[in-house]
Scaffold this motif. Structure first.
Motif, PDB file in Angstrom:
ATOM      1  N   VAL A  22       0.819  -1.254  -0.071  1.00 32.37           N
ATOM      2  CA  VAL A  22      -0.024  -0.121   0.103  1.00 32.37           C
ATOM      3  C   VAL A  22       0.717   1.263  -0.012  1.00 32.37           C
ATOM      4  CG1 VAL A  22      -1.776   1.317   1.092  1.00 32.37           C
ATOM      5  CG2 VAL A  22      -1.893  -1.339   1.457  1.00 32.37           C
ATOM      6  N   ASP A  23       0.616   2.067  -1.196  1.00 26.68           N
ATOM      7  CA  ASP A  23       1.431   3.490  -0.832  1.00 26.68           C
ATOM      8  C   ASP A  23       2.958   3.419  -0.721  1.00 26.68           C
ATOM      9  OD1 ASP A  23       1.420   5.994  -1.354  1.00 26.68           O
ATOM     10  OD2 ASP A  23       1.028   6.534   1.052  1.00 26.68           O
ATOM     11  N   ARG A  24       3.575   2.450  -1.669  1.00 25.15           N
ATOM     12  CA  ARG A  24       5.138   2.175  -1.436  1.00 25.15           C
ATOM     13  C   ARG A  24       5.874   3.507  -1.480  1.00 25.15           C
ATOM     14  NH1 ARG A  24       9.209   2.207   0.104  1.00 25.15           N
ATOM     15  NH2 ARG A  24      10.790   0.893  -0.115  1.00 25.15           N
ATOM     16  N   GLU A  25       5.541   4.368  -2.179  1.00 22.08           N
ATOM     17  CA  GLU A  25       6.153   5.850  -2.375  1.00 22.08           C
ATOM     18  C   GLU A  25       5.785   6.734  -1.392  1.00 22.08           C
ATOM     19  OE1 GLU A  25       8.453   5.700  -4.633  1.00 22.08           O
ATOM     20  OE2 GLU A  25       8.100   3.783  -5.190  1.00 22.08           O
ATOM     21  N   ARG A  26       4.759   6.464  -0.510  1.00 21.22           N
ATOM     22  CA  ARG A  26       4.450   7.469   0.438  1.00 21.22           C
ATOM     23  C   ARG A  26       3.700   8.723  -0.146  1.00 21.22           C
ATOM     24  NH1 ARG A  26       6.933   3.697   2.586  1.00 21.22           N
ATOM     25  NH2 ARG A  26       7.200   3.137   4.651  1.00 21.22           N
ATOM     26  N   ILE A  31       4.567   9.350   5.727  1.00 27.23           N
ATOM     27  CA  ILE A  31       5.452   9.055   6.783  1.00 27.23           C
ATOM     28  C   ILE A  31       5.930   7.750   6.795  1.00 27.23           C
ATOM     29  CG2 ILE A  31       3.208   8.387   7.668  1.00 27.23           C
ATOM     30  CD1 ILE A  31       3.805   9.473  10.560  1.00 27.23           C
ATOM     31  N   THR A  32       7.134   7.757   7.526  1.00 27.06           N
ATOM     32  CA  THR A  32       7.529   6.262   7.802  1.00 27.06           C
ATOM     33  C   THR A  32       7.901   6.392   9.302  1.00 27.06           C
ATOM     34  OG1 THR A  32       9.864   7.134   7.594  1.00 27.06           O
ATOM     35  CG2 THR A  32       8.593   6.422   5.584  1.00 27.06           C
ATOM     36  N   GLY A  33       8.190   4.796   9.856  1.00 27.80           N
ATOM     37  CA  GLY A  33       8.403   4.868  11.176  1.00 27.80           C
ATOM     38  C   GLY A  33       9.616   5.460  11.526  1.00 27.80           C
ATOM     39  N   THR A  34      10.660   5.423  10.589  1.00 25.54           N
ATOM     40  CA  THR A  34      12.064   6.326  10.985  1.00 25.54           C
ATOM     41  C   THR A  34      11.654   7.448  11.067  1.00 25.54           C
ATOM     42  OG1 THR A  34      12.939   4.737   9.577  1.00 25.54           O
ATOM     43  CG2 THR A  34      14.260   6.820   9.879  1.00 25.54           C
TER      44      THR A  34
END
Length: 202
Positions: A22-26, A31-34
């Motif tokens: 899902v939404d690999r390119e954000r 948002i990412t965990g990092t």
């Protein structure tokens, strides 16, 4: 198993599940965990309320009676477009006054006030916009206990405060009496006692 991560397929296989990327390119949710770990306070709008409550900074205005704490809280909350935790102890004391029990206090009542203040603070932190303003906190309830019972609480069951910053108005403004305020002569004692505890606890 839904992820936006390349390792999602491997994780899904370990779980015996089917992976959906899902939404690999954000592009939809940037948002990412990092990113959250690097700077949680700047990511609050993307966090679930229970997670947001953990990360939102809390600023508490604490001090003696009639020093402008509630007014300052309201104005700062309006300025920052956020919510603020009202002083539950005042609500509680007003109800006692209505029932003719204002001069009668027990240690359990102060513990109840502290728990409820903290519960409301935690609840509002789930909705706060960047910062939560608090008009007093559980620490002040401990000092009120000392003030009315003339001793420190025998048992104080609350965990350490989650306040990031305390602001303490100096008690040099005119005292404004009302139906429950009775501590004009104790304002400097309360100010100094709060400073002492805050210094001790860091």
């Amino acid at each position: 198993f839904y992820t936006s991560e390349d390792y999602g397929a491997m994780m899904a296989a370990e779980l015996g599940a089917v992976h959906f990327m899902v939404d690999r390119e954000r592009a939809m949710v940037p948002i990412t965990g990092t990113m959250v770990r690097r700077s949680p306070a700047t990511m609050l709008q993307w966090l679930e309320p229970c997670v947001r409550a953990h990360f939102v900074p809390r600023v508490c205005i604490v001090g003696a009676e009639s020093t402008g704490k509630s007014t300052l809280c309201a104005r700062l909350a309006a300025h920052y477009g956020t919510v603020w935790a009202h002083e539950y102890g005042r609500e509680y004391a007003l109800e006692k006054a209505e029932n003719g029990r204002l001069g009668q206090w027990s240690e359990n009542e102060f513990a109840h006030i502290a728990f409820e203040q903290q519960r409301r603070e935690d609840d509002l932190a789930r909705r706060a916009n960047r910062v939560l303003l608090c008009d007093t906190d559980a620490l002040a309830s401990r000092v009120w206990c000392e003030r009315y019972l003339n001793r420190e609480p025998v048992h104080w069951p609350l965990p350490p405060s989650r306040i990031a910053l305390y602001l303490m108005p100096y008690p040099d403004v005119a005292f404004v009496a009302d139906e429950i305020r009775d501590g004009e002569h104790r304002r400097f004692w309360m100010h100094e006692r709060l400073l002492e505890i805050l210094s001790e606890t860091g």
